[in-house]
Design an enzyme around this catalytic site. Structure first.
Site, PDB file in Angstrom:
ATOM      1  N   HIS A  59       9.759  10.934  24.279  1.00 47.33           N
ATOM      2  CA  HIS A  59       8.641  10.747  23.349  1.00 47.33           C
ATOM      3  C   HIS A  59       7.846  12.037  23.148  1.00 47.33           C
ATOM      4  O   HIS A  59       7.907  12.976  23.950  1.00 47.33           O
ATOM      5  CB  HIS A  59       7.722   9.635  23.857  1.00 47.33           C
ATOM      6  CG  HIS A  59       7.047   9.967  25.158  1.00 47.33           C
ATOM      7  ND1 HIS A  59       5.992  10.844  25.262  1.00 47.33           N
ATOM      8  CD2 HIS A  59       7.280   9.533  26.416  1.00 47.33           C
ATOM      9  CE1 HIS A  59       5.595  10.934  26.515  1.00 47.33           C
ATOM     10  NE2 HIS A  59       6.368  10.161  27.239  1.00 47.33           N
ATOM     11  N   GLU A 107       8.638   4.103  31.934  1.00 49.10           N
ATOM     12  CA  GLU A 107       8.615   5.262  32.821  1.00 49.10           C
ATOM     13  C   GLU A 107       8.564   4.843  34.292  1.00 49.10           C
ATOM     14  O   GLU A 107       8.202   3.713  34.631  1.00 49.10           O
ATOM     15  CB  GLU A 107       7.410   6.152  32.466  1.00 49.10           C
ATOM     16  CG  GLU A 107       7.243   7.433  33.280  1.00 49.10           C
ATOM     17  CD  GLU A 107       8.433   8.401  33.210  1.00 49.10           C
ATOM     18  OE1 GLU A 107       9.527   8.009  33.673  1.00 49.10           O
ATOM     19  OE2 GLU A 107       8.257   9.526  32.726  1.00 49.10           O
TER      20      GLU A 107
END
Length: 219
Positions: A9, A79
């Site tokens: 990202h 994550e």
């Protein structure tokens, strides 16, 4: 056989300040949105069999700005859970634990909903993702699989795809707003491109999957 395309990202405020960011759902910065848009020309000519994104907004927004459609959310792409190290930099941790290494030590527990993860626990999630996308990757007519996710998780997933232990993810530095590719050579998984941005290519023609990164020889 398709390639496995990994998109980290774009930039967030905590990525910029190097604070560990797992479950804190931060938006992209203006620069992060620009990074995400710059991913689009690296993907536009690919035939995509499957596109998956982490549920967190920094990944989902990156996928959207990169021009991906028909994106599926995969919760295993979130994550690494940093537990009580959420929002803390490695430099701060080293003030009290100078020998601490995320890749071998994991993290101490945080709030009840975020107990933290060891490298092995992150690898279990990565292995689940790899198992789910295996059929799409093995179909010679299906195209590529794209995963939009987070730096540390994608590094563990890369290690697992290459048959390495999760701690080997520490060898693969990964910047925000970049594209990396895992293909095969003689039937074995290999890295075919790493940490690439649109600026790494001299022309838009280099967005085709068959061209190597600068410095990588083609045979």
């Amino acid at each position: 056989m398709g390639e496995l395309v990994l998109v980290r990202h774009g930039e967030t405020e905590w990525a910029l300040s190097r604070q560990h960011t797992s479950y804190t759902d931060l938006p992209l910065t203006a620069r992060g949105e620009a990074q995400a848009r710059a991913v689009a020309p690296l993907l536009v000519r690919r035939r995509i069999a499957l596109a998956l994104t982490s549920p967190l907004q920094r990944a989902a927004r990156t996928a959207e700005l990169a021009g991906l459609t028909d994106i599926q959310i995969d919760h295993d792409l979130h994550e690494w859970d940093y537990g009580s190290y959420e929002g803390i930099t490695t430099a701060d941790i080293h003030r009290t634990r100078p020998d601490w290494n995320l890749w071998t030590d994991g993290v101490p527990p945080g709030p009840d909903a975020h107990p933290g993860e060891s490298p092995q626990q992150v690898a279990v999630r990565a292995d689940r993702v790899l198992s789910r996308i295996a059929t799409a990757l093995q179909d010679p007519n299906a195209g590529d699989v794209i995963l939009v996710a987070h730096g540390h998780f994608l590094r563990v997933l890369t290690a697992r795809r290459l048959g390495l232990p999760p701690a080997a993810g520490g060898l693969f530095a990964l910047d925000t707003g970049t594209v990396s590719c895992l293909g095969t050579e003689h039937g074995r998984p290999v890295i075919t491109a790493w940490n690439a941005t649109a600026a790494a290519y001299p022309t838009v023609e280099a967005t085709t999957k068959h061209l190597p990164l600068p410095g990588r020889m083609a045979f």
